[in-house]
Structures are given as structure tokens and as C-alpha cells.
Design an enzyme around this catalytic site. Structure first.
Site, PDB file in Angstrom:
ATOM      1  N   ASP A   1     -57.168 118.513 -31.126  1.00  0.00           N
ATOM      2  CA  ASP A   1     -56.162 118.565 -30.288  1.00  0.00           C
ATOM      3  C   ASP A   1     -54.644 118.735 -30.781  1.00  0.00           C
ATOM      4  O   ASP A   1     -53.810 119.653 -30.497  1.00  0.00           O
ATOM      5  CB  ASP A   1     -55.781 117.475 -29.435  1.00  0.00           C
ATOM      6  CG  ASP A   1     -57.138 116.974 -28.479  1.00  0.00           C
ATOM      7  OD1 ASP A   1     -58.124 117.963 -28.668  1.00  0.00           O
ATOM      8  OD2 ASP A   1     -57.286 116.111 -28.031  1.00  0.00           O
TER       9      ASP A   1
ATOM     10  N   ARG B   1     -50.683 110.718 -29.393  1.00  0.00           N
ATOM     11  CA  ARG B   1     -50.280 109.449 -29.181  1.00  0.00           C
ATOM     12  C   ARG B   1     -51.333 108.734 -28.258  1.00  0.00           C
ATOM     13  O   ARG B   1     -51.802 107.459 -28.428  1.00  0.00           O
ATOM     14  CB  ARG B   1     -48.889 109.050 -28.887  1.00  0.00           C
ATOM     15  CG  ARG B   1     -48.276 109.451 -30.140  1.00  0.00           C
ATOM     16  CD  ARG B   1     -46.888 109.572 -29.846  1.00  0.00           C
ATOM     17  NE  ARG B   1     -46.029 109.834 -31.114  1.00  0.00           N
ATOM     18  CZ  ARG B   1     -44.711 110.407 -31.152  1.00  0.00           C
ATOM     19  NH1 ARG B   1     -44.036 110.702 -30.152  1.00  0.00           N
ATOM     20  NH2 ARG B   1     -44.314 110.413 -32.492  1.00  0.00           N
TER      21      ARG B   1
ATOM     22  N   THR C   1     -45.220 105.372 -36.458  1.00  0.00           N
ATOM     23  CA  THR C   1     -45.768 103.934 -36.839  1.00  0.00           C
ATOM     24  C   THR C   1     -45.350 103.091 -35.510  1.00  0.00           C
ATOM     25  O   THR C   1     -44.513 103.706 -34.837  1.00  0.00           O
ATOM     26  CB  THR C   1     -44.779 103.694 -37.949  1.00  0.00           C
ATOM     27  OG1 THR C   1     -43.479 103.538 -37.655  1.00  0.00           O
ATOM     28  CG2 THR C   1     -45.088 104.430 -39.141  1.00  0.00           C
TER      29      THR C   1
END
Ligand SMILES: Cc1cc2nc3c(=O)[nH]c(=O)nc-3n(C[C@H](O)[C@H](O)[C@H](O)COP(=O)(O)OP(=O)(O)OC[C@H]3O[C@@H](n4cnc5c(N)ncnc54)[C@H](O)[C@@H]3O)c2cc1C
Length: 426
Positions: free
Chosen positions: A99, A252, A387
Site C-alpha cells: 500500500d 499509519r 516515530t
């Protein structure tokens, strides 16, 4: 039940999505789980796993139907990624990594470029890699120095070095983000291109050894005046950061799903171990101290599951809005929720794997037990795609902006009349 994600009240999948999820659960039990240790030990690109996921249509789930995909909802993809990650981070990251590298082409490619690339990327006949990070620019990606200049044929010449590029050694194309030579510095100066792997001037380094996340190697990629045709630019000049953010929004949620699946897998291994291992005349799990650990971990798992599923539901609702995909404040809010899910699930996942390993005692430290692999893989989720520290900053900034736009809290008085009663004792 925390160890079983089926029949969760937040999940209502279409029949085709449900059918593929069942098939993935079967593959996890019969092939991907039993094979995970070998994949990690050999630590070369996991071709068998990749081909299996491509053949079964898992790779295609993120692609639109027009280019051979099945266009699954984010929630269905989260469930599939979660199942894969409960046994094998490599398998899950093959899905999320596809993706990551294909999305910018979907979002910014011309019709001709999409026709040329997307069907092969959806079927697994070809692979792409996403080349954003550089030796001098990771979190602070707007400072990247990879650059391009105009070529006489109307295309551009790209030069620079990219670091940490996952699956660079098996990619057929790179999505590379660069800035115009001598152009504006900062996020607005970035542009994305599709760079063919075999174009003259492209060099891919040997695999860079790493702690975990085995089976999906990373390499350094060098571009030395690589000629990129004009129609390989993704979107308008200066849209590179917007495309990267659009891509990372999805990635994410994928990282959060991997962390969620790993948490569940780790807790299942730890609790089954604790029921069988004897200490002081009873199963380890019969000791109250262990039950408290397990209870706390189960609550964390379920809380993260609700968070990650709700984030996927928000994403699906936003993308299905008849007014079009989100922009402005709606996009900022969706991104912030993706950051919350990514940061919270990956941090909680790291802590949980540490505790699950502890529950296995000395065996947890051995390669023969899967937990040391889970531990090594968990660290990557707190680093890749932003992060935890960066997400904390993004979330904090967003919430402070939201607070400034809200009416003042009825109990907050910034100028209280601070009086002390004469009768009060000091
Ligand atoms: C296994 C692996 C695979 C990867 N795959 C890819 C890939 O396919 N494509 C790609 O483009 N990249 C990839 N990356 C790169 C990854 O996205 C970056 O490593 C990550 O974004 C962090 O950047 P950095 O390593 O440069 O760390 P740095 O930016 O140098 O950060 C160092 C430390 O400082 C902290 N820090 C930085 N800025 C701040 C701040 N403002 N406030 C507080 N703390 C801060 C960070 O949180 C970190 O702890 C991969 C990385 C790994 C390890």
C-alpha cells in the site's frame, strides 16, 4: 473475548471481505504461522509469502477495481493485517508495504501511468518501493536533499541518496520524493516521481542488516542523474509532501493494525504457556500475580482494538463522503486520529510483548520460542512511518489548535479574584 477478534461489535464486513478474512485465518493457521520462524531465520525477501498473498488476492485489497483490485474497506484490511501480524510481521508488512509504495501512484499518477503499473502491482507481477527517507532527513523529511533538474526531452534528471528503503532489492519501480535543484526549501518544494529500477544511474545497495522485521529487506538507493520521463511525475510539481502525507495516513493505520495483531498473538502464546508451565506445584497462570498481568494486558488489548477499529471506521466514513475525500480541518482530524492509533497501539504493543516474554521466563529469551522475534519486530512499529515522538508532537499540536477554537470551558477563569478570607488560618 480479547483473544478472539471475531464478532466484534465495531466490525461489520461485506460478504467478500468476510470470505477473504476467513481464508486468511486459515492460511495463518496452516501455512503462514508454521512458516514464520523460517522466514525470519532466512531473512531474505519472503517470496513464498508474497506470492501466496498475491495469489489469494490479499495484495489486491488496497487497489481500486478498475486496476484489478478488490477495493476493500480500511476496516476489512485492518482485520486481515491483524490476523497476519498475530503470527508473522513479515506477512503483514508485505501487505502494508505494498500500500505504502502503490498509493502515491493511485493518488497522483496519470491515467496512462496507472494503466501501465497498477494492474501488475495489484496482482503481484511487479513491485514498488517508497523512497522518502534519506541519510540526512527522516523525521524532518521536508529537509530532504534528493533533487531533480529539467532534462532536454521534457522529463527530469533525479540525483540523490535514499536510506532504509524496504524491498528496494525486489522493486521494479521506486516512488521517490525529491526537490527541484535550486528550488524552494521545505515541504512545499517536494515532488514525487516514479523512477524505474533499471534506468541507468540507479544503484541499490546490498541488504542492510537490522534487528528484526526479517523477510522484508531494506537497502540504500542511489540516483545519479536518472532520466525520468515527464509522465512519471506524480501530481503537480510541489505536491510531493501532500502525496506523502496521503500515503502515510493509510500506512499509519496499517502499522497500528500490525501492532494490534502482534499483541493478540503474544498474549495468546503467553497465556497458553502460563497454563501449561508448572511452578510451585501449580500452573504459572494460577498465581495471582500472573493473573493480574494477564488481566491488565487483556484490557490493554481490547482498548487498542476499539481504538484501531474506530480509526479505520473513521477513515472509511471520510472516504465515502459524497462531498469527496476529506480536506482541510477534516483531513487534519483524520490524520490526528491515525497518529493516535499508530502511536498508542505501537507503544502498547511494545510494552505488551516485553511483558509476554517475561511470562515465558528463560524460554522467552530463546530463539526456539516466537516471543523474541515478536519483541524484535515490535520495535520497528514505533519507528517506521513516523516515530512515536513525532506522532506525539503532531497530536499535541492538533489538540492545542482544537482547544483554541473551542468556547472557553465554563469552569476556566483566567483572571480569578484571588481573595483570602480573614478568618482562614494560614
Ligand atoms: C526497518 C525500516 C524500514 C523502513 N522503510 C522505509 C521505507 O520503505 N521508505 C522510507 O522512505 N523510509 C523507511 N524507513 C525510515 C523510517 O521511516 C525512519 O527511520 C523514521 O521516519 C525515523 O527517521 P530517522 O531514522 O531519520 O530518525 P531521526 O529523524 O533522526 O530521529 C532520531 C530520534 O529523534 C527523535 N526526534 C526527531 N525529531 C524530533 C522532534 N521534533 N521531537 C522529538 N523527538 C524527535 C525521533 O523520534 C528519534 O527518536 C524505514 C526504517 C526502518 C528502520
Amino acid at each position: 473475548m480479547p483473544l478472539n477478534a471475531d464478532a466484534h461489535p465495531l466490525v461489520n464486513l461485506a460478504p467478500a471481505e468476510q470470505a477473504l478474512l476467513r481464508r486468511v485465518q486459515q492460511l495463518v493457521a496452516e501455512q503462514i504461522g508454521p512458516d514464520a520462524e523460517r522466514v525470519a531465520r532466512e531473512d531474505v525477501f519472503a517470496w513464498d509469502t508474497f506470492r501466496l498473498l498475491a495469489r489469494e488476492g490479499v495484495i489486491a485489497t488496497a487497489f481500486p477495481r478498475a486496476w484489478g483490485g478488490s477495493d476493500f474497506s480500511m476496516l476489512a484490511r485492518v482485520r486481515i493485517i491483524e490476523e497476519l501480524a498475530s503470527v508473522c510481521s513479515t506477512a503483514a508488512s508485505i501487505v502494508t508495504g505494498t500500500d505504502l509504495s502503490s498509493r502515491p501512484i493511485m493518488a497522483g499518477g496519470s491515467a496512462a501511468l496507472k494503466d501501465a503499473l497498477l494492474p501488475d502491482l495489484a496482482s503481484g507481477a511487479r513491485q514498488a518501493a517508497f523512497a522518502l527517507t534519506e541519510p540526512g532527513a527522516g523525521s524532518d523529511v521536508a529537509r530532504l536533499s534528493c533533487h531533480y533538474r529539467d532534462a532536454p526531452d521534457g522529463g527530469v534528471l533525479v540525483s540523490g541518496r535514499k536510506k532504509f528503503i524496504t524491498r528496494a532489492s525486489t522493486a521494479d519501480v521506486f516512488v521517490a520524493v525529491a526537490r527541484r535543484e535550486g528550488g524552494p526549501v521545505g515541504a512545499k518544494g517536494l515532488t514525487a516521481f516514479v523512477v524505474p529500477r533499471h534506468a541507468p544511474g540507479v544503484t541499490v545497495s546490498a541488504h542492510i542488516p537490522k534487528l528484526g522485521w526479517n523477510g522484508v529487506p531494506i537497502s540504500m538507493v542511489d540516483f545519479d542523474s536518472v532520466a525520468v520521463p515527464a509522465d512519471h511525475r506524480l501530481g503537480d510539481e510541489g505536491r510531493g509532501m501532500a502525496l506523502a502525507q496521503d500515503t502515510l495516513l493509510r500506512a499509519r493505520i496499517g502499522h497500528a493494525a500490525i501492532a494490534l495483531g502482534r499483541m493478540r498473538g503474544a498474549l495468546q502464546i503467553a497465556t497458553q504457556y502460563a497454563q501449561q508451565r508448572q511452578a510451585f506445584g501449580q500452573a504459572v497462570g494460577a498465581h495471582q500475580g500472573i493473573q493480574w498481568m494477564v488481566g491488565s494486558m487483556a484490557a490493554t488489548l481490547e482498548a487498542n482494538r476499539c481504538l484501531v477499529y474506530a480509526t479505520a471506521l473513521r477513515f472509511d466514513a471520510a472516504m465515502a463522503d459524497p462531498a469527496g475525500p476529506p480536506s482541510g480541518a477534516a483531513l487534519a482530524s483524520l490524520s490526528s486520529h491515525a497518529s493516535i492509533a499508530k502511536m498508542h497501539a505501537t507503544d502498547a504493543g511494545m510494552a505488551m510483548v516485553v511483558d509476554c516474554l517475561q511470562l515465558l521466563g528463560g524460554n522467552g529469551y530463546l530463539k526456539a520460542f516466537a516471543m523474541e522475534r515478536f519483541l524484535r519486530d515490535a520495535k520497528m512499529n514505533q519507528i517506521g512511518e513516523g516515530t512515536s515522538e513525532i506522532h506525539k508532537s503532531l497530536i499535541g499540536r492538533h489538540v492545542l489548535q482544537q482547544a483554541a477554537a473551542l468556547p472557553q470551558h465554563p469552569c476556566l477563569d483566567m483572571n480569578p479574584d484571588l481573595f483570602c478570607s480573614d478568618e482562614a488560618e494560614v
